[in-house]
Design a protein around this motif. Structure first.
Motif, mmCIF file in Angstrom:
data_model
loop_
_atom_site.group_PDB
_atom_site.id
_atom_site.type_symbol
_atom_site.label_atom_id
_atom_site.label_comp_id
_atom_site.label_asym_id
_atom_site.label_seq_id
_atom_site.Cartn_x
_atom_site.Cartn_y
_atom_site.Cartn_z
ATOM 1 N N ILE A 139 0.836 -1.204 0.000
ATOM 2 C CA ILE A 139 0.000 0.000 0.000
ATOM 3 C C ILE A 139 0.871 1.253 0.000
ATOM 4 C CG2 ILE A 139 -1.634 1.348 1.387
ATOM 5 C CD1 ILE A 139 -2.817 -1.350 2.308
ATOM 6 N N LEU A 140 1.899 1.261 0.866
ATOM 7 C CA LEU A 140 2.762 2.443 0.942
ATOM 8 C C LEU A 140 3.497 2.655 -0.382
ATOM 9 C CD1 LEU A 140 4.126 2.137 4.581
ATOM 10 C CD2 LEU A 140 2.733 3.983 3.648
ATOM 11 N N THR A 141 3.959 1.556 -0.991
ATOM 12 C CA THR A 141 4.661 1.687 -2.262
ATOM 13 C C THR A 141 3.718 2.211 -3.342
ATOM 14 O OG1 THR A 141 6.095 -0.136 -1.639
ATOM 15 C CG2 THR A 141 6.082 0.467 -3.953
ATOM 16 N N ASN A 199 4.055 13.155 -1.230
ATOM 17 C CA ASN A 199 5.286 12.388 -1.146
ATOM 18 C C ASN A 199 5.865 12.399 0.267
ATOM 19 O OD1 ASN A 199 7.024 10.798 -2.629
ATOM 20 N ND2 ASN A 199 8.556 12.428 -2.707
ATOM 21 N N GLY A 200 5.935 13.610 0.858
ATOM 22 C CA GLY A 200 6.492 13.745 2.208
ATOM 23 C C GLY A 200 5.703 12.932 3.214
ATOM 24 N N THR A 201 4.371 12.982 3.095
ATOM 25 C CA THR A 201 3.522 12.250 4.033
ATOM 26 C C THR A 201 3.762 10.743 3.903
ATOM 27 O OG1 THR A 201 1.888 13.954 3.564
ATOM 28 C CG2 THR A 201 1.166 12.078 4.887
ATOM 29 N N VAL A 202 3.786 10.279 2.659
ATOM 30 C CA VAL A 202 3.968 8.836 2.457
ATOM 31 C C VAL A 202 5.328 8.392 2.986
ATOM 32 C CG1 VAL A 202 4.143 6.992 0.753
ATOM 33 C CG2 VAL A 202 2.436 8.773 0.472
ATOM 34 N N TRP A 203 6.363 9.160 2.707
ATOM 35 C CA TRP A 203 7.709 8.770 3.168
ATOM 36 C C TRP A 203 7.792 8.751 4.689
ATOM 37 C CZ3 TRP A 203 9.967 5.623 0.577
ATOM 38 C CH2 TRP A 203 10.449 5.786 -0.704
ATOM 39 N N THR A 204 7.119 9.709 5.333
ATOM 40 C CA THR A 204 7.156 9.742 6.796
ATOM 41 C C THR A 204 6.537 8.465 7.359
ATOM 42 O OG1 THR A 204 6.853 12.111 6.625
ATOM 43 C CG2 THR A 204 6.585 11.139 8.814
ATOM 44 N N ILE A 205 5.379 8.100 6.805
ATOM 45 C CA ILE A 205 4.723 6.869 7.269
ATOM 46 C C ILE A 205 5.615 5.666 6.957
ATOM 47 C CG2 ILE A 205 2.678 5.415 7.045
ATOM 48 C CD1 ILE A 205 1.159 7.931 6.131
ATOM 49 N N TYR A 206 6.251 5.727 5.771
ATOM 50 C CA TYR A 206 7.106 4.619 5.350
ATOM 51 C C TYR A 206 8.275 4.421 6.324
ATOM 52 C CZ TYR A 206 10.086 1.678 2.484
ATOM 53 O OH TYR A 206 10.866 0.654 2.046
ATOM 54 N N SER A 207 8.913 5.527 6.757
ATOM 55 C CA SER A 207 10.054 5.396 7.676
ATOM 56 C C SER A 207 9.630 4.703 8.957
ATOM 57 C CB SER A 207 10.634 6.762 8.050
ATOM 58 O OG SER A 207 10.662 7.587 6.946
ATOM 59 N N ALA A 208 8.481 5.102 9.487
ATOM 60 C CA ALA A 208 7.990 4.464 10.711
ATOM 61 C C ALA A 208 7.734 2.978 10.455
ATOM 62 C CB ALA A 208 6.719 5.148 11.180
ATOM 63 N N PHE A 209 7.177 2.695 9.274
ATOM 64 C CA PHE A 209 6.907 1.304 8.917
ATOM 65 C C PHE A 209 8.204 0.490 8.879
ATOM 66 C CE2 PHE A 209 7.259 -1.566 5.266
ATOM 67 C CZ PHE A 209 6.420 -2.591 5.680
ATOM 68 N N VAL A 210 9.245 1.060 8.248
ATOM 69 C CA VAL A 210 10.504 0.320 8.120
ATOM 70 C C VAL A 210 11.123 0.059 9.491
ATOM 71 C CG1 VAL A 210 12.885 0.470 7.322
ATOM 72 C CG2 VAL A 210 11.030 1.020 5.775
ATOM 73 N N ALA A 211 11.039 1.057 10.384
ATOM 74 C CA ALA A 211 11.589 0.867 11.731
ATOM 75 C C ALA A 211 10.886 -0.314 12.413
ATOM 76 C CB ALA A 211 11.420 2.136 12.550
ATOM 77 N N ARG A 212 9.558 -0.380 12.280
ATOM 78 C CA ARG A 212 8.807 -1.473 12.910
ATOM 79 C C ARG A 212 9.130 -2.809 12.235
ATOM 80 N NH1 ARG A 212 4.220 1.793 13.711
ATOM 81 N NH2 ARG A 212 3.650 1.298 11.587
ATOM 82 N N TRP A 213 9.243 -2.748 10.929
ATOM 83 C CA TRP A 213 9.522 -3.966 10.146
ATOM 84 C C TRP A 213 10.882 -4.540 10.522
ATOM 85 C CZ3 TRP A 213 13.264 -5.083 6.419
ATOM 86 C CH2 TRP A 213 13.005 -6.202 5.613
#
Ligand SMILES: Nc1ncnc2c1ncn2[C@@H]1O[C@H](COP(=O)(O)OP(=O)(O)O)[C@@H](O)[C@H]1O
Ligand SMILES: [Mg+2]
Lengths: 322, 212
Positions: free
Chosen positions: A20-22, A73-87
């Motif tokens: 979804i994020l991608t 773009n900024g919003t998606v990347w911010t959510i993505y960074s949090a996602f990667v940390a959890r992943w």
């Protein structure tokens, strides 16, 4: 590669969220590229016709479009960074749980340094699939932009598209063969050398008493230095390959640009093409090549990370005894 | 005099473990020290090995008083034989030059020859650090071979026989016999019965030694 990635997501879960994020990130590059090209076309046409109000409208629309795109773009990347940390945390937890569920006998079959490398360096290398500056979503995003740019270019001017492909193809081919393909193997060599080095380092500390009694510190340090040198040599081989990939870009880029300028110039002189259209085509070309480079870089990085992914999957596939 | 310890005190972070130890051993003496786990046996051996510096008192081993010099005079076999992740050869020689002939002599004395010759890579077989690829008894015998190879006048054994199962113990005991023969030995264990070959036995309790 796909199989390795699937296995990795089987371990961590969260695959849907990643997709979804991608997907949310996907439209940015094509849209930005189109907005940019349209702006250049209309702005230069307006300049050509000395139409001030048309120029102002083009500027305003470009400004608003860019702001909206960057906001998304900024919003998606911010959510993505949090996602990667959890992943990444999930991957580490799974890996640690799995290793600690192994029997003592299985533990003892490998050195402490090997296990530490499997928990740290391998994990970091595998997580690079999602968390280094250029990674898996970039591959998807750039691929989307390559497709969109190709379609637009091909319909706008098949001849120009032909020129773009003509100069991009050798770059793509050389990169694929000389850089992307050997990356996993080169990176695997580095991980292996690192595990050996960690084991030698661990021995210097864990066997300090034995080494002192038997005057073996020099011997152990020599081993450590040798395996450190090996890590350096293996890393250098990897980085030389990556540098080769980067060196190809300007060479192919500038010659393609000149060819298109020459062909476009003669068409404009013959009245077959407007100046604004040439600028727009050149902009699509920039978008195409930028995405091609990003795609190649992501592939290089993903292939490098696959060495870590493979080792992580291998660790996870050790079946605990009893 | 092979070992002389006088009024030795030692503490970890101001918690005293050894409180005034005195011990004399002549050349060829076999001294046994028994005591419950945590009483300070390994600490005492590390002081005798020159791995720690005495905080007060005297430790003299084969004429040497400074830890650096003491270490030259002792060979030590520890509780859980720690092997280097390296070949059997390197584990025995510790990187020091050694002729092939004396190496095999050492292996013979440590009861290793039969096993090593059965290995495809022989003496150059890689062994894991915690003896990952070898059995406890084999690791123990490699550690004993290392001690034999050093040819030191004083031998320190830290629970060298405590963890052996019956199947492998006879080979290890024979190896230990070859290591300790006509040398000064301090053998430490929490089990009294493993010290049967000693000429004198002490009990370490509350940081002091009592002769039994
Ligand atoms: N490196 C250390 N730092 C602090 N305390 C230690 C250290 N090593 C051992 N000790 C403590 O010193 C005491 C004696 O330990 P040790 O000599 O290993 O006993 P033993 O070998 O008789 O079982 C124990 O209480 C132990 O907890
Ligand atoms: Mg102990």
């Amino acid at each position: 590669m796909m199989r390795g990635l699937k296995k990795l997501f089987d371990i961590t879960g969260m695959f849907r969220r990643f997709v979804i994020l991608t997907l949310l990130r996907l439209p940015f590059d094509p849209f930005y590229n189109i907005i940019h090209a349209l702006f250049l076309k209309h702005a230069f046409d307006a300049v050509n016709d000395t139409d001030k109000s048309a120029l102002a409208t083009a500027c305003a629309l470009f400004g608003v479009g860019s702001i909206l795109l960057f906001l998304n773009n900024g919003t998606v990347w911010t959510i993505y960074s949090a996602f990667v940390a959890r992943w990444t945390a999930a991957l580490r937890r799974k890996l640690f749980r799995h290793i600690s569920s192994l029997s003592l006998k299985q533990m003892e079959e490998r050195t402490a340094g090997e296990w530490i490398t499997r928990l740290n360096a391998d994990l970091r290398a595998a997580a690079a699939v999602l968390d280094q500056p250029i990674h898996l979503p970039h591959a998807a995003v750039s691929l989307a932009n390559i497709c969109v740019s190709s379609i637009i270019l091909a319909s706008a001017s098949p001849m120009m598209f032909g020129l773009v492909i003509l100069f991009a193809a050798p770059h793509l081919l050389i990169s694929q063969l000389a850089v992307v393909r050997p990356m996993t193997r080169l990176a695997a060599d580095v991980q292996e050398a690192m595990a050996e080095n960690a084991s030698d380092m661990d021995t210097v500390i864990a066997c300090a008493d034995t080494a002192l009694v038997y005057d073996a510190q020099g011997f152990l340090l020599e081993r450590f230095e040798k395996s450190s040198l090996n890590v350096m040599r293996k890393s250098m081989r990897l980085h030389r390959r990556r540098a080769l990939g980067n060196g190809l870009i300007p060479l192919m880029g500038i010659s393609g640009y000149l060819a298109m300028l020459l062909a476009g110039g003669s068409r404009i002189a013959g009245g077959a093409m407007a100046f604004g259209s040439l600028i727009a085509v050149l902009q699509y070309r920039v978008g195409f090549l930028k995405s091609l480079n990003m795609f190649l870089n992501s592939m290089t990085n993903i292939k490098t990370a696959m060495a870590g992914v493979k080792r992580v999957c291998e660790t996870m596939s050790i079946v605990p005894e009893e | 005099m092979s070992i002389r310890v006088e009024n030795l005190w030692f503490a970890y972070n101001n918690v005293p473990v050894l409180r005034g130890i005195s011990l004399i051993a002549g050349a060829g003496d076999h001294i046994g020290i028994v005591g419950v786990s945590g009483c300070g046996k390994s600490t005492l051996l590390k002081l005798l090995a020159g791995l720690y510096q005495a905080q007060s008192g005297v430790v003299e081993v084969h004429g040497a008083c400074m830890p650096d010099d003491i270490r030259k005079n002792v060979a030590m076999v520890m509780q859980n034989a720690a092997l280097f992740p390296a070949s059997i050869r390197d584990n025995i020689t510790c990187g020091h030059p050694m002729s092939e002939e004396s190496l095999w002599h050492v292996c013979e004395a440590a009861q290793l020859t039969e096993w090593i010759t059965s290995l495809p890579d022989g003496i150059d077989t890689f062994v894991g650090e915690r003896g990952g690829k070898v059995s406890g008894g084999q690791a123990q015998r490699i550690a004993i071979a290392r001690a034999i190879a050093k040819n030191a006048p004083v031998i320190l054994l830290d629970e060298a026989t405590s963890a052996l199962d019956d199947g492998t113990s006879s080979a290890v005991l024979a190896a230990l016999d070859n290591l300790t023969r006509s040398r000064t030995v301090v053998n430490v264990s929490h089990r009294h019965e493993t010290l049967s070959g000693c000429s004198r036995i002490y009990r370490l309790d509350g940081g002091r030694l009592y002769e039994l």
